[in-house]
Design a protein around this motif. Structure first.
Motif, mmCIF file in Angstrom:
data_model
loop_
_atom_site.group_PDB
_atom_site.id
_atom_site.type_symbol
_atom_site.label_atom_id
_atom_site.label_comp_id
_atom_site.label_asym_id
_atom_site.label_seq_id
_atom_site.Cartn_x
_atom_site.Cartn_y
_atom_site.Cartn_z
ATOM 1 N N SER A 65 0.703 -1.203 0.031
ATOM 2 C CA SER A 65 -0.215 0.126 -0.149
ATOM 3 C C SER A 65 1.012 1.483 0.005
ATOM 4 O O SER A 65 1.852 1.165 0.692
ATOM 5 C CB SER A 65 -0.933 0.007 1.193
ATOM 6 N N VAL A 66 0.641 2.162 -1.036
ATOM 7 C CA VAL A 66 1.402 3.641 -0.947
ATOM 8 C C VAL A 66 0.936 4.544 0.431
ATOM 9 O O VAL A 66 1.493 5.148 0.951
ATOM 10 C CB VAL A 66 1.006 4.262 -2.107
ATOM 11 N N ASN A 67 -0.265 4.344 0.463
ATOM 12 C CA ASN A 67 -0.732 5.061 1.651
ATOM 13 C C ASN A 67 -0.461 4.306 3.164
ATOM 14 O O ASN A 67 -0.919 3.402 3.212
ATOM 15 C CB ASN A 67 -2.095 5.563 1.623
ATOM 16 N N SER A 68 -0.087 5.100 3.790
ATOM 17 C CA SER A 68 0.305 4.653 5.101
ATOM 18 C C SER A 68 -0.786 4.973 6.350
ATOM 19 O O SER A 68 -1.394 6.051 6.043
ATOM 20 C CB SER A 68 1.786 4.882 5.806
ATOM 21 N N THR A 69 -1.082 3.878 7.223
ATOM 22 C CA THR A 69 -1.642 4.470 8.347
ATOM 23 C C THR A 69 -1.118 5.201 9.320
ATOM 24 O O THR A 69 -0.015 5.132 9.683
ATOM 25 C CB THR A 69 -2.383 3.058 8.863
ATOM 26 N N GLY A 70 -1.860 6.310 9.785
ATOM 27 C CA GLY A 70 -0.962 7.260 11.011
ATOM 28 C C GLY A 70 -0.359 8.315 10.124
ATOM 29 O O GLY A 70 0.243 9.191 10.821
ATOM 30 N N CYS A 71 -0.359 8.614 8.863
ATOM 31 C CA CYS A 71 0.258 9.607 8.093
ATOM 32 C C CYS A 71 -0.934 10.796 7.957
ATOM 33 O O CYS A 71 -1.648 10.390 7.189
ATOM 34 C CB CYS A 71 1.112 9.083 6.929
ATOM 35 N N ASP A 72 -0.391 11.934 8.387
ATOM 36 C CA ASP A 72 -1.347 13.015 8.174
ATOM 37 C C ASP A 72 -0.760 13.940 7.073
ATOM 38 O O ASP A 72 0.082 14.454 7.268
ATOM 39 C CB ASP A 72 -1.735 13.980 9.320
ATOM 40 N N ARG A 73 -1.264 14.040 5.668
ATOM 41 C CA ARG A 73 -0.660 14.734 4.789
ATOM 42 C C ARG A 73 -0.611 16.284 5.005
ATOM 43 O O ARG A 73 0.437 16.937 4.438
ATOM 44 C CB ARG A 73 -1.227 14.474 3.387
ATOM 45 N N ASP A 74 -1.553 16.800 5.787
ATOM 46 C CA ASP A 74 -1.410 18.112 6.028
ATOM 47 C C ASP A 74 -0.361 18.450 7.053
ATOM 48 O O ASP A 74 0.279 19.607 6.677
ATOM 49 C CB ASP A 74 -2.821 18.740 6.697
ATOM 50 N N THR A 75 -0.120 17.678 7.812
ATOM 51 C CA THR A 75 1.108 17.883 8.888
ATOM 52 C C THR A 75 2.397 17.726 8.239
ATOM 53 O O THR A 75 3.199 18.341 8.023
ATOM 54 C CB THR A 75 1.028 16.790 10.272
ATOM 55 N N TYR A 76 2.437 16.725 7.305
ATOM 56 C CA TYR A 76 3.763 16.578 6.331
ATOM 57 C C TYR A 76 3.793 17.639 5.529
ATOM 58 O O TYR A 76 4.948 17.985 5.340
ATOM 59 C CB TYR A 76 3.313 15.252 5.659
ATOM 60 N N GLU A 77 2.844 18.366 4.888
ATOM 61 C CA GLU A 77 3.158 19.572 4.214
ATOM 62 C C GLU A 77 3.436 20.783 4.855
ATOM 63 O O GLU A 77 3.922 21.764 4.224
ATOM 64 C CB GLU A 77 1.840 19.846 3.311
ATOM 65 N N ASP A 78 3.218 20.796 6.143
ATOM 66 C CA ASP A 78 3.576 22.085 6.984
ATOM 67 C C ASP A 78 4.979 21.806 7.573
ATOM 68 O O ASP A 78 5.492 23.039 8.063
ATOM 69 C CB ASP A 78 2.779 22.145 8.285
ATOM 70 N N GLU A 79 5.794 20.852 7.311
ATOM 71 C CA GLU A 79 7.018 20.605 7.750
ATOM 72 C C GLU A 79 7.925 21.796 7.369
ATOM 73 O O GLU A 79 8.892 22.527 8.181
ATOM 74 C CB GLU A 79 7.571 19.435 7.479
ATOM 75 N N PRO A 80 8.142 22.211 5.803
ATOM 76 C CA PRO A 80 8.947 23.052 5.436
ATOM 77 C C PRO A 80 8.947 24.664 6.369
ATOM 78 O O PRO A 80 9.764 25.307 6.626
ATOM 79 C CB PRO A 80 8.805 23.181 4.127
ATOM 80 N N PHE A 81 7.608 24.964 6.433
ATOM 81 C CA PHE A 81 7.280 26.155 6.983
ATOM 82 C C PHE A 81 7.747 26.268 8.553
ATOM 83 O O PHE A 81 8.439 27.118 8.988
ATOM 84 C CB PHE A 81 5.689 26.240 7.185
ATOM 85 N N TYR A 82 7.525 25.238 9.399
ATOM 86 C CA TYR A 82 7.874 25.240 10.646
ATOM 87 C C TYR A 82 9.565 25.103 10.791
ATOM 88 O O TYR A 82 9.913 25.677 11.835
ATOM 89 C CB TYR A 82 7.159 23.885 11.548
ATOM 90 N N LEU A 83 9.809 24.217 9.821
ATOM 91 C CA LEU A 83 11.405 24.089 9.858
ATOM 92 C C LEU A 83 12.191 25.592 9.792
ATOM 93 O O LEU A 83 13.083 25.908 10.189
ATOM 94 C CB LEU A 83 11.887 23.200 8.710
ATOM 95 N N PHE A 84 11.539 26.252 8.495
ATOM 96 C CA PHE A 84 11.979 27.704 8.383
ATOM 97 C C PHE A 84 11.905 28.530 9.524
ATOM 98 O O PHE A 84 12.806 29.200 9.961
ATOM 99 C CB PHE A 84 11.461 28.223 7.141
ATOM 100 N N CYS A 85 10.680 28.712 10.060
ATOM 101 C CA CYS A 85 10.585 29.332 11.307
ATOM 102 C C CYS A 85 11.401 29.111 12.484
ATOM 103 O O CYS A 85 11.784 30.043 13.085
ATOM 104 C CB CYS A 85 9.134 29.583 11.685
ATOM 105 N N ALA A 86 11.504 28.036 12.775
ATOM 106 C CA ALA A 86 12.213 27.315 13.965
ATOM 107 C C ALA A 86 13.768 27.934 13.755
ATOM 108 O O ALA A 86 14.336 28.531 14.702
ATOM 109 C CB ALA A 86 12.334 25.953 14.074
#
Length: 135
Positions: A65-86
């Protein structure tokens, strides 16, 4: 060099007690570090997001399966923003600590021990916000 009206050899109009001015006291150091702590809320919130939201996610594919259980794509896509801000806000806070707690007391000839001893007050505003349930 002329003798001033107080009997010292300092030039008239100069501050001969520069090291004991009110700006270098413990209250000033505590207030300055608490003010830096208000700015340090931004990188602290970003780091907390990484620890609580991003790191527990499992986005590796399981089986066929390509889609994993427990993976939230919205949270996954927010990572660059939070990394840059931090990263950026963390560097700004470190620069503020360097200027306020090291360079400024050194230039003004204040006791650096007082200023460096107040650095642990920087995370206090964030911890107070966590205790009050604001973050």
């Amino acid at each position: 060099m002329r003798t001033s009206g107080t009997g010292s050899n300092a030039a008239p109009g100069t501050d001969s007690v520069r090291g004991s001015r009110a700006g270098g006291g413990p209250w000033a150091a505590a207030g300055a570090n608490l003010a830096i702590g208000l700015c340090a809320i931004v990188p602290a919130v970003c780091i907390r997001w990484f620890i609580t939201q991003y790191l527990p996610m499992d986005c590796t594919p399981t089986g066929t399966s390509v889609n994993s259980t427990g993976c939230d794509r919205d949270t996954y896509e927010d990572e660059p923003f939070y990394l840059f801000c931090a990263a950026i806000s963390g560097l700004v806070v470190l620069a503020m600590i360097l200027v306020v707690d090291v360079l400024m007391p050194r230039q003004e000839r204040w006791r650096m021990g007082i200023w460096l001893g107040m650095v642990p007050l920087v995370p206090v505003p964030f911890l107070a916000g966590l205790a009050l349930g604001r973050f």
